[in-house]
Design a protein around this motif. Structure first.
Motif, PDB file in Angstrom:
ATOM      1  N   ASP A  63      -4.352 -15.122   3.954  1.00  0.00           N
ATOM      2  CA  ASP A  63      -3.177 -15.404   3.131  1.00  0.00           C
ATOM      3  C   ASP A  63      -2.242 -14.204   3.193  1.00  0.00           C
ATOM      4  O   ASP A  63      -2.650 -13.078   2.912  1.00  0.00           O
ATOM      5  CB  ASP A  63      -3.624 -15.666   1.692  1.00  0.00           C
ATOM      6  CG  ASP A  63      -2.502 -16.116   0.789  1.00  0.00           C
ATOM      7  OD1 ASP A  63      -1.392 -16.391   1.288  1.00  0.00           O
ATOM      8  OD2 ASP A  63      -2.741 -16.200  -0.428  1.00  0.00           O
ATOM      9  N   LEU A  64      -0.998 -14.431   3.550  1.00  0.00           N
ATOM     10  CA  LEU A  64      -0.024 -13.344   3.646  1.00  0.00           C
ATOM     11  C   LEU A  64       0.590 -12.995   2.294  1.00  0.00           C
ATOM     12  O   LEU A  64       1.160 -11.919   2.139  1.00  0.00           O
ATOM     13  CB  LEU A  64       1.091 -13.719   4.625  1.00  0.00           C
ATOM     14  CG  LEU A  64       0.663 -14.044   6.056  1.00  0.00           C
ATOM     15  CD1 LEU A  64       1.878 -14.407   6.896  1.00  0.00           C
ATOM     16  CD2 LEU A  64      -0.103 -12.892   6.675  1.00  0.00           C
ATOM     17  N   ASN A  65       0.481 -13.895   1.323  1.00  0.00           N
ATOM     18  CA  ASN A  65       1.076 -13.661   0.002  1.00  0.00           C
ATOM     19  C   ASN A  65       0.564 -12.361  -0.605  1.00  0.00           C
ATOM     20  O   ASN A  65      -0.637 -12.127  -0.663  1.00  0.00           O
ATOM     21  CB  ASN A  65       0.759 -14.807  -0.959  1.00  0.00           C
ATOM     22  CG  ASN A  65       1.726 -15.944  -0.814  1.00  0.00           C
ATOM     23  OD1 ASN A  65       2.925 -15.739  -0.820  1.00  0.00           O
ATOM     24  ND2 ASN A  65       1.187 -17.133  -0.671  1.00  0.00           N
ATOM     25  N   GLY A  66       1.501 -11.551  -1.052  1.00  0.00           N
ATOM     26  CA  GLY A  66       1.147 -10.316  -1.744  1.00  0.00           C
ATOM     27  C   GLY A  66       0.967  -9.105  -0.856  1.00  0.00           C
ATOM     28  O   GLY A  66       0.800  -7.993  -1.365  1.00  0.00           O
ATOM     29  N   LEU A  67       0.975  -9.287   0.468  1.00  0.00           N
ATOM     30  CA  LEU A  67       0.820  -8.121   1.352  1.00  0.00           C
ATOM     31  C   LEU A  67       1.984  -7.174   1.141  1.00  0.00           C
ATOM     32  O   LEU A  67       3.143  -7.590   1.002  1.00  0.00           O
ATOM     33  CB  LEU A  67       0.764  -8.545   2.822  1.00  0.00           C
ATOM     34  CG  LEU A  67      -0.492  -9.246   3.302  1.00  0.00           C
ATOM     35  CD1 LEU A  67      -0.362  -9.585   4.776  1.00  0.00           C
ATOM     36  CD2 LEU A  67      -1.716  -8.380   3.069  1.00  0.00           C
ATOM     37  N   ARG A  68       1.685  -5.897   1.112  1.00  0.00           N
ATOM     38  CA  ARG A  68       2.708  -4.859   0.938  1.00  0.00           C
ATOM     39  C   ARG A  68       3.386  -4.628   2.276  1.00  0.00           C
ATOM     40  O   ARG A  68       2.727  -4.333   3.282  1.00  0.00           O
ATOM     41  CB  ARG A  68       2.051  -3.582   0.430  1.00  0.00           C
ATOM     42  CG  ARG A  68       2.993  -2.531   0.000  1.00  0.00           C
ATOM     43  CD  ARG A  68       2.209  -1.450  -0.718  1.00  0.00           C
ATOM     44  NE  ARG A  68       2.929  -0.214  -0.677  1.00  0.00           N
ATOM     45  CZ  ARG A  68       2.375   0.966  -0.834  1.00  0.00           C
ATOM     46  NH1 ARG A  68       1.085   1.065  -1.033  1.00  0.00           N
ATOM     47  NH2 ARG A  68       3.116   2.050  -0.806  1.00  0.00           N
ATOM     48  N   VAL A  69       4.708  -4.786   2.296  1.00  0.00           N
ATOM     49  CA  VAL A  69       5.460  -4.642   3.538  1.00  0.00           C
ATOM     50  C   VAL A  69       6.699  -3.794   3.307  1.00  0.00           C
ATOM     51  O   VAL A  69       7.131  -3.582   2.170  1.00  0.00           O
ATOM     52  CB  VAL A  69       5.881  -6.024   4.091  1.00  0.00           C
ATOM     53  CG1 VAL A  69       4.671  -6.855   4.478  1.00  0.00           C
ATOM     54  CG2 VAL A  69       6.760  -6.778   3.118  1.00  0.00           C
TER      55      VAL A  69
END
Length: 72
Positions: free
Chosen positions: A64-70
């Motif tokens: 899940d990509l949601n919430g990854l710090r970018v």
């Protein structure tokens, strides 16, 4: 222009990911080929957003990509 750090969020209205910088501040939607950096294992790693059967970040393993710090 200085890089900005935020979190990936999925926008169901546009069916694409966006970056949330603050409560009401967003990047405006990511497209295939957009380059960014993601924070994994204590380091910033360059990647780009792509779409196949689902949205994914090249070279990044994540269910899940949601919430990854970018940052972009």
């Amino acid at each position: 222009m200085a890089q900005r750090t935020g979190a990936l969020v999925f926008d169901e209205l546009t069916d694409r990911y966006d970056i949330r910088f603050d409560l009401n501040a967003y990047y405006g939607g990511l497209h295939c080929g957009d380059c960014l950096e993601v924070f994994v294992r204590g380091k910033w790693k360059p990647t780009r957003m792509e779409y196949g059967q689902n949205w994914y970040l090249v070279g990044i393993r994540a269910e899940d990509l949601n919430g990854l710090r970018v940052r972009i």
